[in-house]
Design a protein around this motif. Structure first.
Motif, PDB file in Angstrom:
ATOM      1  N   GLU A  77       0.819  -1.214   0.000  1.00 12.84           N
ATOM      2  CA  GLU A  77       0.000   0.000   0.000  1.00 12.84           C
ATOM      3  C   GLU A  77       0.856   1.268   0.000  1.00 12.84           C
ATOM      4  N   LEU A  78       2.060   1.201   0.563  1.00 11.06           N
ATOM      5  CA  LEU A  78       2.985   2.330   0.481  1.00 11.06           C
ATOM      6  C   LEU A  78       3.302   2.638  -0.979  1.00 11.06           C
ATOM      7  N   GLU A 112      -0.870   7.502   4.772  1.00  9.95           N
ATOM      8  CA  GLU A 112      -0.835   7.939   6.173  1.00  9.95           C
ATOM      9  C   GLU A 112      -0.452   6.852   7.176  1.00  9.95           C
ATOM     10  N   PRO A 113      -0.900   5.614   7.033  1.00 11.85           N
ATOM     11  CA  PRO A 113      -0.494   4.596   8.016  1.00 11.85           C
ATOM     12  C   PRO A 113       1.018   4.357   8.082  1.00 11.85           C
ATOM     13  N   TYR A 114       1.761   4.774   7.079  1.00  8.10           N
ATOM     14  CA  TYR A 114       3.215   4.576   7.058  1.00  8.10           C
ATOM     15  C   TYR A 114       3.978   5.749   7.671  1.00  8.10           C
ATOM     16  N   ALA A 115       3.277   6.801   8.059  1.00  6.23           N
ATOM     17  CA  ALA A 115       3.942   8.019   8.542  1.00  6.23           C
ATOM     18  C   ALA A 115       4.723   7.800   9.835  1.00  6.23           C
ATOM     19  N   ALA A 116       4.244   6.934  10.697  1.00  2.00           N
ATOM     20  CA  ALA A 116       4.904   6.724  11.991  1.00  2.00           C
ATOM     21  C   ALA A 116       6.260   6.035  11.848  1.00  2.00           C
ATOM     22  N   VAL A 122      11.397   7.287   2.970  1.00  2.00           N
ATOM     23  CA  VAL A 122      10.299   7.978   2.310  1.00  2.00           C
ATOM     24  C   VAL A 122       9.768   9.060   3.246  1.00  2.00           C
ATOM     25  N   ASP A 123       9.620  10.250   2.742  1.00  6.71           N
ATOM     26  CA  ASP A 123       9.055  11.360   3.507  1.00  6.71           C
ATOM     27  C   ASP A 123       7.534  11.271   3.428  1.00  6.71           C
ATOM     28  N   VAL A 124       6.982  10.296   4.120  1.00  4.68           N
ATOM     29  CA  VAL A 124       5.548  10.040   4.042  1.00  4.68           C
ATOM     30  C   VAL A 124       4.760  11.287   4.445  1.00  4.68           C
ATOM     31  N   ALA A 125       5.129  11.905   5.552  1.00  2.65           N
ATOM     32  CA  ALA A 125       4.395  13.086   6.008  1.00  2.65           C
ATOM     33  C   ALA A 125       4.445  14.199   4.960  1.00  2.65           C
ATOM     34  N   GLY A 126       5.603  14.421   4.357  1.00  6.07           N
ATOM     35  CA  GLY A 126       5.738  15.454   3.337  1.00  6.07           C
ATOM     36  C   GLY A 126       4.961  15.131   2.071  1.00  6.07           C
TER      37      GLY A 126
END
Length: 155
Positions: A77-78, A112-116, A122-126
């Protein structure tokens, strides 16, 4: 008649423009990624970033999609979300605001589930922030400069 590979799977051999739109068969297009593309996650992120920086989001999507299809279940999913961000940007470039908003929002939700604990730097939040910002833009400007950093590296 649909183009097919040696195994009989459908393939579209028509040339494509920089945003992935099919061109007439006799036109000269922009090279696409090979169907059997195989990159490590790090190589894929670097290549997708290079393509995004060159304003070739459709081609970046192809790179990210190749990793998505080969990824382990926990990471699928990422990669799918990253590919959808690139497709969302493709729709911005093609002047399709509805498709862009749908894909960018879906991608942000998927990422979003990968942000933590983001893998591979990977800059998930960005990426989520940029995807949501693009999706919320009124109106979407197909010619706007889009700067998206996939990773936290200091390039």
């Amino acid at each position: 008649m649909r183009d097919r590979d040696e195994a009989g799977r459908p393939r579209n051999a028509r040339p494509r423009d920089a945003y992935g739109r099919p061109l007439p068969r006799d036109a000269v297009g922009v090279p696409t990624m090979p169907d059997d593309l195989s990159l490590t996650p790090e190589e894929a992120l670097a290549e997708a970033q290079r393509l995004l920086d060159a304003d070739r989001p459709f081609h970046a999507h192809e790179v990210l999609e190749a990793v998505w299809k080969a990824a382990e279940e926990t990471e699928r999913e990422l990669w799918r979300g990253l590919a959808q961000v690139a497709v969302g940007i493709t729709h911005v470039r093609r002047g399709n605001p509805r498709g862009a908003r749908t894909l960018l929002t879906r991608a942000a939700d998927r990422l979003e589930p990968y942000a933590a604990d983001p893998p591979y730097g990977v800059d998930v939040a960005g990426v989520v922030r940029e995807a949501r910002s693009l999706a919320a833009a009124q109106p979407l400007d197909e010619g706007a400069r889009i700067t998206l950093r996939l990773t936290n590296d200091a390039r």
